[in-house]
Design a protein around this motif. Structure first.
Motif, PDB file in Angstrom:
ATOM      1  N   VAL A   7      48.955   9.104  12.866  1.00  0.00           N
ATOM      2  CA  VAL A   7      48.281   7.998  12.193  1.00  0.00           C
ATOM      3  C   VAL A   7      46.923   7.763  12.849  1.00  0.00           C
ATOM      4  O   VAL A   7      46.728   8.055  14.026  1.00  0.00           O
ATOM      5  N   ILE A   8      46.002   7.277  12.043  1.00  0.00           N
ATOM      6  CA  ILE A   8      44.764   6.701  12.553  1.00  0.00           C
ATOM      7  C   ILE A   8      44.781   5.253  12.096  1.00  0.00           C
ATOM      8  O   ILE A   8      44.583   4.975  10.905  1.00  0.00           O
ATOM      9  N   PRO A   9      45.090   4.300  12.969  1.00  0.00           N
ATOM     10  CA  PRO A   9      45.155   2.899  12.550  1.00  0.00           C
ATOM     11  C   PRO A   9      43.829   2.429  11.968  1.00  0.00           C
ATOM     12  O   PRO A   9      42.773   3.013  12.228  1.00  0.00           O
ATOM     13  N   ALA A  10      43.892   1.380  11.187  1.00  0.00           N
ATOM     14  CA  ALA A  10      42.679   0.834  10.583  1.00  0.00           C
ATOM     15  C   ALA A  10      41.726   0.328  11.657  1.00  0.00           C
ATOM     16  O   ALA A  10      42.162  -0.175  12.701  1.00  0.00           O
ATOM     17  N   VAL A  22      41.567   5.822  17.365  1.00  0.00           N
ATOM     18  CA  VAL A  22      41.706   7.276  17.478  1.00  0.00           C
ATOM     19  C   VAL A  22      43.070   7.682  16.934  1.00  0.00           C
ATOM     20  O   VAL A  22      44.004   6.884  16.864  1.00  0.00           O
ATOM     21  N   ALA A  23      43.184   8.948  16.536  1.00  0.00           N
ATOM     22  CA  ALA A  23      44.446   9.455  16.009  1.00  0.00           C
ATOM     23  C   ALA A  23      45.500   9.506  17.110  1.00  0.00           C
ATOM     24  O   ALA A  23      45.201   9.766  18.270  1.00  0.00           O
ATOM     25  N   ARG A  24      46.722   9.235  16.729  1.00  0.00           N
ATOM     26  CA  ARG A  24      47.838   9.297  17.667  1.00  0.00           C
ATOM     27  C   ARG A  24      49.116   9.622  16.896  1.00  0.00           C
ATOM     28  O   ARG A  24      49.141   9.613  15.665  1.00  0.00           O
ATOM     29  N   GLU A  25      50.187   9.871  17.626  1.00  0.00           N
ATOM     30  CA  GLU A  25      51.483  10.129  17.017  1.00  0.00           C
ATOM     31  C   GLU A  25      52.024   8.840  16.398  1.00  0.00           C
ATOM     32  O   GLU A  25      51.895   7.755  16.967  1.00  0.00           O
ATOM     33  N   ALA A  26      52.632   8.944  15.228  1.00  0.00           N
ATOM     34  CA  ALA A  26      53.202   7.768  14.568  1.00  0.00           C
ATOM     35  C   ALA A  26      54.431   7.269  15.323  1.00  0.00           C
ATOM     36  O   ALA A  26      55.140   8.056  15.967  1.00  0.00           O
ATOM     37  N   ILE A  27      54.669   5.980  15.257  1.00  0.00           N
ATOM     38  CA  ILE A  27      55.858   5.358  15.840  1.00  0.00           C
ATOM     39  C   ILE A  27      56.728   4.869  14.686  1.00  0.00           C
ATOM     40  O   ILE A  27      56.302   4.045  13.880  1.00  0.00           O
ATOM     41  N   VAL A  28      57.943   5.400  14.577  1.00  0.00           N
ATOM     42  CA  VAL A  28      58.810   5.047  13.456  1.00  0.00           C
ATOM     43  C   VAL A  28      59.100   3.542  13.471  1.00  0.00           C
ATOM     44  O   VAL A  28      59.527   2.987  14.485  1.00  0.00           O
ATOM     45  N   GLY A  29      58.845   2.884  12.341  1.00  0.00           N
ATOM     46  CA  GLY A  29      59.079   1.442  12.225  1.00  0.00           C
ATOM     47  C   GLY A  29      57.844   0.606  12.469  1.00  0.00           C
ATOM     48  O   GLY A  29      57.894  -0.615  12.322  1.00  0.00           O
ATOM     49  N   GLU A  30      56.716   1.237  12.832  1.00  0.00           N
ATOM     50  CA  GLU A  30      55.529   0.438  13.153  1.00  0.00           C
ATOM     51  C   GLU A  30      54.865  -0.103  11.886  1.00  0.00           C
ATOM     52  O   GLU A  30      54.868   0.535  10.837  1.00  0.00           O
ATOM     53  N   PRO A  31      54.288  -1.304  11.973  1.00  0.00           N
ATOM     54  CA  PRO A  31      53.523  -1.843  10.855  1.00  0.00           C
ATOM     55  C   PRO A  31      52.091  -1.330  10.882  1.00  0.00           C
ATOM     56  O   PRO A  31      51.464  -1.273  11.938  1.00  0.00           O
ATOM     57  N   GLY A  35      43.691   0.491   5.313  1.00  0.00           N
ATOM     58  CA  GLY A  35      42.632   1.146   6.069  1.00  0.00           C
ATOM     59  C   GLY A  35      43.164   2.200   7.014  1.00  0.00           C
ATOM     60  O   GLY A  35      42.393   2.976   7.586  1.00  0.00           O
ATOM     61  N   SER A  36      44.493   2.272   7.171  1.00  0.00           N
ATOM     62  CA  SER A  36      45.101   3.267   8.053  1.00  0.00           C
ATOM     63  C   SER A  36      45.243   4.607   7.337  1.00  0.00           C
ATOM     64  O   SER A  36      45.385   4.662   6.115  1.00  0.00           O
ATOM     65  N   THR A  37      45.224   5.685   8.119  1.00  0.00           N
ATOM     66  CA  THR A  37      45.415   7.037   7.612  1.00  0.00           C
ATOM     67  C   THR A  37      46.713   7.604   8.174  1.00  0.00           C
ATOM     68  O   THR A  37      47.003   7.440   9.358  1.00  0.00           O
ATOM     69  N   ILE A  38      47.505   8.261   7.312  1.00  0.00           N
ATOM     70  CA  ILE A  38      48.757   8.887   7.731  1.00  0.00           C
ATOM     71  C   ILE A  38      48.674  10.367   7.419  1.00  0.00           C
ATOM     72  O   ILE A  38      48.235  10.759   6.326  1.00  0.00           O
ATOM     73  N   MET A  39      49.118  11.211   8.370  1.00  0.00           N
ATOM     74  CA  MET A  39      49.005  12.662   8.227  1.00  0.00           C
ATOM     75  C   MET A  39      50.312  13.320   8.636  1.00  0.00           C
ATOM     76  O   MET A  39      50.877  12.980   9.678  1.00  0.00           O
ATOM     77  N   THR A  40      50.797  14.269   7.822  1.00  0.00           N
ATOM     78  CA  THR A  40      51.977  15.046   8.184  1.00  0.00           C
ATOM     79  C   THR A  40      51.585  16.497   8.436  1.00  0.00           C
ATOM     80  O   THR A  40      50.674  17.019   7.806  1.00  0.00           O
ATOM     81  N   GLY A  41      52.285  17.136   9.361  1.00  0.00           N
ATOM     82  CA  GLY A  41      52.017  18.521   9.684  1.00  0.00           C
ATOM     83  C   GLY A  41      52.903  19.474   8.895  1.00  0.00           C
ATOM     84  O   GLY A  41      53.646  19.070   7.979  1.00  0.00           O
ATOM     85  N   THR A  42      52.880  20.738   9.258  1.00  0.00           N
ATOM     86  CA  THR A  42      53.715  21.753   8.621  1.00  0.00           C
ATOM     87  C   THR A  42      55.195  21.420   8.829  1.00  0.00           C
ATOM     88  O   THR A  42      55.603  21.010   9.918  1.00  0.00           O
ATOM     89  N   LEU A  58      55.847  11.155   1.882  1.00  0.00           N
ATOM     90  CA  LEU A  58      54.810  12.162   2.101  1.00  0.00           C
ATOM     91  C   LEU A  58      55.472  13.486   2.431  1.00  0.00           C
ATOM     92  O   LEU A  58      56.304  13.561   3.334  1.00  0.00           O
ATOM     93  N   GLY A  59      55.076  14.543   1.712  1.00  0.00           N
ATOM     94  CA  GLY A  59      55.570  15.870   2.018  1.00  0.00           C
ATOM     95  C   GLY A  59      54.774  16.521   3.128  1.00  0.00           C
ATOM     96  O   GLY A  59      53.879  15.912   3.728  1.00  0.00           O
ATOM     97  N   PRO A  60      55.064  17.802   3.429  1.00  0.00           N
ATOM     98  CA  PRO A  60      54.348  18.510   4.497  1.00  0.00           C
ATOM     99  C   PRO A  60      52.853  18.640   4.210  1.00  0.00           C
ATOM    100  O   PRO A  60      52.436  18.712   3.050  1.00  0.00           O
ATOM    101  N   GLU A  61      52.073  18.658   5.270  1.00  0.00           N
ATOM    102  CA  GLU A  61      50.617  18.878   5.213  1.00  0.00           C
ATOM    103  C   GLU A  61      49.943  17.939   4.207  1.00  0.00           C
ATOM    104  O   GLU A  61      49.184  18.366   3.343  1.00  0.00           O
ATOM    105  N   THR A  62      50.269  16.674   4.358  1.00  0.00           N
ATOM    106  CA  THR A  62      49.736  15.644   3.457  1.00  0.00           C
ATOM    107  C   THR A  62      48.908  14.638   4.251  1.00  0.00           C
ATOM    108  O   THR A  62      49.283  14.270   5.370  1.00  0.00           O
ATOM    109  N   THR A  63      47.805  14.218   3.672  1.00  0.00           N
ATOM    110  CA  THR A  63      46.968  13.177   4.271  1.00  0.00           C
ATOM    111  C   THR A  63      46.684  12.116   3.227  1.00  0.00           C
ATOM    112  O   THR A  63      46.257  12.439   2.108  1.00  0.00           O
ATOM    113  N   LEU A  64      46.953  10.865   3.570  1.00  0.00           N
ATOM    114  CA  LEU A  64      46.625   9.768   2.662  1.00  0.00           C
ATOM    115  C   LEU A  64      46.025   8.613   3.443  1.00  0.00           C
ATOM    116  O   LEU A  64      46.245   8.461   4.650  1.00  0.00           O
TER     117      LEU A  64
END
Length: 446
Positions: A7-10, A22-31, A35-42, A58-64
């Protein structure tokens, strides 16, 4: 989340200045705010639960990007998200799918609500349905499992796509609406079911607290303490601690925290005494014990009419570090570089005493002196960090020691680090120990 999800928080703003995260690993359950960006890998995927009750897979290799989100507040309740048939309250949602695959389960929308997903070559507008959207820079495919979706192509021409239908859009516009193959129906239905399973543990209390926490709030002014100013910290998540004890923390509810350390003038106005060694109305109060700081909070609660559900207290250790870090992941809120006398009041400053609050530059969220000046008492007792993910952590015990944070004018720069914790006797009151005021819901002790 499964696999690699980032994720890149807003961004946040202090005055007119943008603080870029800055981009970091997502934390499951976080609000996460809009303005935030979410990215999944392969071979990775993630499910987003919106506070309206709708779900986005979100499926693999997705950015929203969560482009925009507005929602009216609503009453908290133990009702589960999976029991919802309609959205929790009127909302307007806009999502930018930059690349990849989405499957959404949109609850029935209020008349004044909207749910829009934009892609490079098409826009999907929904009133309440289940569908999939796949996009890259050249094309967008819309597949509707249930309901009806309006699709606006690159030429601004509209198509209506109903249950079990699909359409493909490109730079040249949209093609014909075709029947949805059975195999794609099965894939969409599975993605919806997986999302619903992921959200099964959440209730409307969690969602309502998030909506309230992200609502715009002005700084809180404590009029009965010489107009003390408190800054709102929305719900959020961060990695707490250092290399040997780092762990993810989720704060599900927002809170107010003092812009400055409590001053001698404020303390004397409330308590009628000033125990400090270094006298000055705008100097931080010191020579106070944990018992003194708690007594100040109790006395202030009797003087001030506070918002319902909140009370004055010392911050929990997690609340303090969350505000100190202010979205950073470095040793100090200004980065990894060593402290200098221009940035904080510590032993190398050579002052050998406290300085007026606000004498040094604030951190990215507007808080002053969270590194140096006086050590700041927290609510937590001495104890180990929890193992793994911690939600609204607070450790209270009958022991004699309590946590302090931030370092003081007598300390080496390493004591000033964002993640550095120390412990002191509850009745100890040295000339380098003070505190910062918090106004927050009561946390659940562990």
């Amino acid at each position: 989340a499964k696999g690699s999800v980032g994720v890149i928080p807003a961004p946040r703003y202090v005055g007119s200045q943008e603080v870029k995260p800055v981009a970091r690993e997502a934390i499951v359950g976080e609000p996460l705010p809009h303005g935030s960006t979410i990215m999944t890998g392969t071979n990775s995927e993630a499910t987003l639960l919106l506070t309206s009750g709708s779900l986005v897979n979100l499926g693999p290799e997705t950015t929203l990007v969560l482009s925009a989100f507005w929602q009216r507040d609503f009453a908290a309740s133990p009702k589960k998200v999976t029991d919802l048939k309609e959205e929790t309250s009127p909302s307007r949602v806009s999502i930018q799918l930059e690349t990849g695959d989405l499957v959404v389960d949109v609850k029935k929308l209020n008349r004044e609500s909207s749910f829009i997903i934009e892609s490079p070559v098409g826009v999907a507008g929904i009133r309440g349905t289940q569908f999939g959207l796949s996009a890259d820079s050249d094309s967008t495919e819309l597949a509707v499992l249930e309901g009806r979706v309006g699709f606006l192509d690159a030429n601004q021409k509209a198509k209506s796509v109903a249950t079990a239908q699909k359409v493909v859009g490109s730079q040249d516009g949209a093609g014909e609406v075709d029947a949805l193959p059975e195999s794609e129906k099965v894939e969409l239905a599975k993605a919806v079911a997986d999302s619903q399973e992921s959200a099964s543990e959440y209730d409307l209390t969690r969602l309502a607290n998030t909506v309230d926490g992200y609502a715009p709030k002005p700084n809180y002014i404590v009029k009965s303490a010489l107009n003390m100013e408190l800054i709102w910290c929305p719900p959020g998540s961060f990695i707490m601690g250092g290399e040997t004890n780092a762990h993810p923390v989720i704060l599900t509810q927002g809170f107010y925290l003092g812009k400055y350390e409590v001053t001698q003038g404020e303390y004397e106005k409330v308590m009628g005494t000033n125990p400090s060694k270094f006298k000055g109305s705008r100097l931080p109060v010191e020579m106070v014990s944990w018992y003194n700081a708690v007594a100040f909070c109790v006395a202030l609660s009797k003087k001030e009419r506070v918002p319902s559900g909140l009370k004055f207290a010392l911050p929990s250790e997690a609340q303090w570090e969350y505000a100190c870090r202010a979205g950073t992941q470095t040793l100090f809120s200004w980065g990894e570089v060593k402290t200098t006398p221009m940035l904080a009041n510590y032993d190398e400053s050579g002052l050998k005493k406290t300085q007026q609050v606000g004498s040094y530059q604030s951190n990215p969220w507007g808080f002053h002196d969270m590194h140096g000046n006086v050590q700041e008492l927290c609510l937590d007792s001495e104890g180990p960090y929890p193992q793994g993910l911690a939600v609204d952590p607070l450790f209270l015990s009958a022991g004699d020691k309590i946590c302090f944070r931030g370092g003081a004018f007598i300390n080496d720069f390493l004591v000033l680090r964002s993640n550095r914790r120390g412990f002191v006797e509850k009745n100890h009151s040295p000339g380098w120990q003070g505190f910062r005021l918090c106004l927050a819901p009561l946390a659940n002790p562990r």
